[in-house]
Design an enzyme around this catalytic site. Structure first.
Site, PDB file in Angstrom:
ATOM      1  N   THR A  11     -20.516 -10.965  11.945  1.00 41.25           N
ATOM      2  CA  THR A  11     -20.206 -11.329  13.229  1.00 41.25           C
ATOM      3  C   THR A  11     -20.190  -9.890  14.357  1.00 41.25           C
ATOM      4  OG1 THR A  11     -18.967 -13.014  12.300  1.00 41.25           O
ATOM      5  CG2 THR A  11     -18.533 -12.481  14.625  1.00 41.25           C
ATOM      6  N   VAL A  12     -19.442  -9.000  13.693  1.00 37.54           N
ATOM      7  CA  VAL A  12     -19.396  -7.880  14.566  1.00 37.54           C
ATOM      8  C   VAL A  12     -20.904  -7.108  14.756  1.00 37.54           C
ATOM      9  CG1 VAL A  12     -18.376  -5.698  15.246  1.00 37.54           C
ATOM     10  CG2 VAL A  12     -16.991  -7.455  14.232  1.00 37.54           C
ATOM     11  N   GLU A 124     -12.228   2.894  18.231  1.00 39.87           N
ATOM     12  CA  GLU A 124     -11.702   2.124  19.205  1.00 39.87           C
ATOM     13  C   GLU A 124     -11.323   0.657  18.710  1.00 39.87           C
ATOM     14  OE1 GLU A 124     -10.346   3.264  22.701  1.00 39.87           O
ATOM     15  OE2 GLU A 124      -9.435   1.234  22.063  1.00 39.87           O
ATOM     16  N   VAL A 127      -8.523  -1.232  16.371  1.00 41.71           N
ATOM     17  CA  VAL A 127      -7.271  -1.745  16.886  1.00 41.71           C
ATOM     18  C   VAL A 127      -7.175  -2.491  18.227  1.00 41.71           C
ATOM     19  CG1 VAL A 127      -4.555  -1.362  17.364  1.00 41.71           C
ATOM     20  CG2 VAL A 127      -5.747   0.289  15.650  1.00 41.71           C
ATOM     21  N   ILE A 131      -9.936  -4.684  23.249  1.00 47.42           N
ATOM     22  CA  ILE A 131      -9.017  -3.898  24.286  1.00 47.42           C
ATOM     23  C   ILE A 131      -9.049  -2.533  24.164  1.00 47.42           C
ATOM     24  CG2 ILE A 131      -6.573  -3.674  24.906  1.00 47.42           C
ATOM     25  CD1 ILE A 131      -5.829  -6.061  23.208  1.00 47.42           C
ATOM     26  N   GLY A 182     -12.399 -21.465  13.368  1.00 46.82           N
ATOM     27  CA  GLY A 182     -12.803 -20.210  12.763  1.00 46.82           C
ATOM     28  C   GLY A 182     -11.943 -19.036  13.502  1.00 46.82           C
ATOM     29  N   ASP A 196      -3.025  -7.407   8.187  1.00 46.64           N
ATOM     30  CA  ASP A 196      -3.856  -6.786   9.075  1.00 46.64           C
ATOM     31  C   ASP A 196      -3.271  -6.027  10.180  1.00 46.64           C
ATOM     32  OD1 ASP A 196      -6.773  -7.064  10.758  1.00 46.64           O
ATOM     33  OD2 ASP A 196      -5.126  -7.815  12.040  1.00 46.64           O
ATOM     34  N   LYS A 200      -3.082  -1.826  11.579  1.00 42.49           N
ATOM     35  CA  LYS A 200      -3.320  -1.372  13.223  1.00 42.49           C
ATOM     36  C   LYS A 200      -2.239  -0.661  13.349  1.00 42.49           C
ATOM     37  CE  LYS A 200      -6.352  -5.322  14.139  1.00 42.49           C
ATOM     38  NZ  LYS A 200      -6.375  -6.782  14.494  1.00 42.49           N
ATOM     39  N   GLY A 297     -12.959 -10.976  17.658  1.00 44.43           N
ATOM     40  CA  GLY A 297     -14.143 -11.856  18.046  1.00 44.43           C
ATOM     41  C   GLY A 297     -15.565 -10.884  18.152  1.00 44.43           C
TER      42      GLY A 297
END
Lengths: 398, 398
Positions: A11-12, A124, A127, A131, A182, A196, A200, A297
């Site tokens: 995905t990423v 970046e 976390v 954002i 999802g 998770d 972070k 996402g």
């Protein structure tokens, strides 16, 4: 022209290729020359994919190509990702990453290796997803002594809590719909058990307080034991339940933990719903600031990874250091931290009044009640709760 | 050792000296050498002040001292501040500033001068006070096409609106208490007429869309005509009134304006109260992110100025460019922008139904009603409102 490679095409990874291609004109202007995709490291072929001609299954091709100056590691985990990151840094390439597990566990060592080689190690996206968070924390608040950093750091659990709160659903039911949409993986353990968020929190604590914490030592409690009764009673008490990762400055280190909290309805964090994340930073000069946005996402995370690629390209000759802290900081016990607490219990009002004089219980549809205590540390709380068999106990955010 | 000078010793200037002194150890570690106060430019003596030995009333002393590498301009206005900034840049010194008027009006020229001289011109503190905003916008979102940026950019007006909303007070009454508390100046024009928010909107638009806008051409409406009836009716309609500065991408430029808006109660901006500011950025990859915090005040603004001093010190040999945009962008008319609208009127229900079929008016304590329209541009709105003599018309945030 600067070449970069993407390790991983999930995905990423596919998002990074997409976002970098869309932004290529702006990026070339910012960097002063084009930044072009050289390779994508994949585990198998993707016939017909627009980037098929860039794909390789052999990392050493990337490692040995002197034209590749920047490697984006978006494989995840601390196995191959760790090995490739070390090899890329040793080969004198900058590495950017959205891999919170790797950064939390090995980030300080990798950063040290990058420093020795005069290249950048930037993360970046590890976390808060898209954002802008780590760079503002370390650069824009550079003159501040950071006193506390805390927030909603996991979108999956926030989606589940929002669904439980808004629709009165059970944890299992809300998890199932997160999976169907999802937002949660087939094995949701790392999310719902707070692992998770813990990774972070460790990264935020490292950057804020200058000590490299072992995330496995940070007390971590997920949301699996929450019942819809807790969300109902929290609401009746003027609060919302949120899973928070928190880290506070302490003598020679910090106090860090991950726990579901009752957040006052008037606090901005209470209004952060669905898969969105938000992080509050308290600094000695600025006071309180908050950063809000999509914490995961494809495109949001790619936005952060792409920004790091741009930074690495801009800082080829003049590396951008992000200090992940020295080893050996004290992890102060969270049980000593004084808070108000939420208690759910079936105990009778007289028993509550004896243990917590002046408490004002509210009653939910289950017949149990919930109340908030005065500020106490957890040791004192446990003592007072002993005769009461509480069904749930949660910390309240001040 | 790097020397810096502060121009101006008002609230922000004294804050910069304080915050830089408190953070000196951390700053020296980040920069690689100490960053030390060389001078403070003042208009008169401050006998007994701890920095009295650093003070000078003669700018040329600072200008001519080759040891001074960085100048923090916190005088405000576009008079002396403009002249000194040009002289400092021409003398090869980096300049950092929290002066929104100067940056909005002359920032692009000053940035061009800085570029020619190979030094930095940085102004994080000019928008959003202590909130990390400009650097995240330009660096962390570097790969995004910015589509829109908007927010609560003035703390004084937000304090007044919060007081009007929470306590049902009139504008004049709320302004008086803002003045008593030091949140509003004796002459509050620049704040309450939206001029301050307009300057900040111009800076955000420049950085987001790449065109240098003249702030004097941005349509700007303040909060002086709002009545407590509007806040009451807005609340009954599920909204809160906020003064927003907005800038949206448009063909060859942008559409920018400052107006009081009705913000839906569930939007995070609706929960931003008192003197706090918040800014939303919509980017092509990240989606929507928000930055929140104290938009003014001594230590928060000093936090941003100090961060710029640190950046300038880190980028002495490798300047940090912040592109304020080229001249000549189109300012698209805000009247063409389709929105829902709030209307307050004493018109009878039949007249409202004729002009806005299906509108659902709510009635306030004054006997007037408020309703929301369907999405319309302002030309169409005006046509339909003609028979109605509306008492107030405000845009609704989508």
């Amino acid at each position: 022209m600067i070449k970069y490679a993407i390790l991983g095409y999930g995905t990423v990874g596919s998002g990074v290729a997409e976002v970098m291609a869309e932004g290529q004109e702006k990026i070339a202007a910012l960097v002063g020359e084009p930044v072009e995709l050289g390779y994508i490291l994949v585990r198998h072929d993707y016939p017909g994919d627009p980037y098929a001609d860039k794909m390789t299954t052999d990392f050493s091709v990337i490692e040995k190509d002197p034209e590749v100056a920047i490697v984006a590691e978006v494989i995840g985990g601390a196995g191959d990702a760790y090995a490739y990151t070390k090899r890329a840094l040793r080969a004198g390439k900058s590495v950017v990453s959205s891999n919170k597990e790797l950064v939390a566990v090995h980030g300080a060592d990798l950063n040290e290796l990058a420093r020795k080689k005069g290249v950048n190690y930037l993360f970046e996206g590890s976390v808060g997803g898209g954002i802008p968070l780590l760079r503002p924390l370390t650069q824009c608040l550079a003159a501040n002594r950071i006193d506390e950093v805390f927030g909603i750091l996991n979108g999956t659990t926030n989606y589940i809590l929002t669904a439980m709160d808004a629709e009165g659903r059970s944890f299992a039911d809300a998890l199932a719909s997160a999976q169907a949409l999802g937002y949660a993986e087939a094995d949701p353990t790392a999310d719902v058990e707070g692992i998770d968020a813990c990774r972070k929190t460790a990264i935020l604590a490292d950057l804020s307080f200058g000590y490299n914490l072992d995330p496995r030592k940070i007390p971590t409690q997920g949301i699996t034991k929450l019942e819809s009764a807790d969300l109902e009673l929290a609401r009746a008490l003027g609060h919302t339940v949120k899973l928070l990762g928190r880290a506070r400055r302490a003598e020679g280190g910090c106090c860090a933990f991950v726990e579901p909290h009752l957040v006052p309805a008037e606090h901005l964090l209470a209004s952060v719903s669905g898969v969105m994340n938000a992080c509050v930073v308290r600094g000695s000069a600025v006071g309180e600031v908050m950063f809000y946005g999509p914490g995961a996402g494809k495109r949001p995370t790619a936005s952060a990874v792409a920004a790091d690629i741009v930074q690495a390209a801009q800082h080829r000759t003049h590396r951008r250091d992000t200090d992940l802290g020295k080893p050996g900081g004290v992890l102060a016990p969270a049980d000593d931290l004084v808070s108000r607490w939420y208690v759910r219990t079936g105990a009778d009002p007289a028993a509550i009044e004896r243990a917590f004089p002046g408490a004002r219980p509210v009653y939910g549809s289950s017949g149990e009640c919930g109340f908030l205590t005065e500020p106490l540390d957890r040791h004192e709380l446990k003592k007072r709760l002993r005769p009461m068999h509480p069904a749930a106990v949660l910390r309240v955010l001040d």
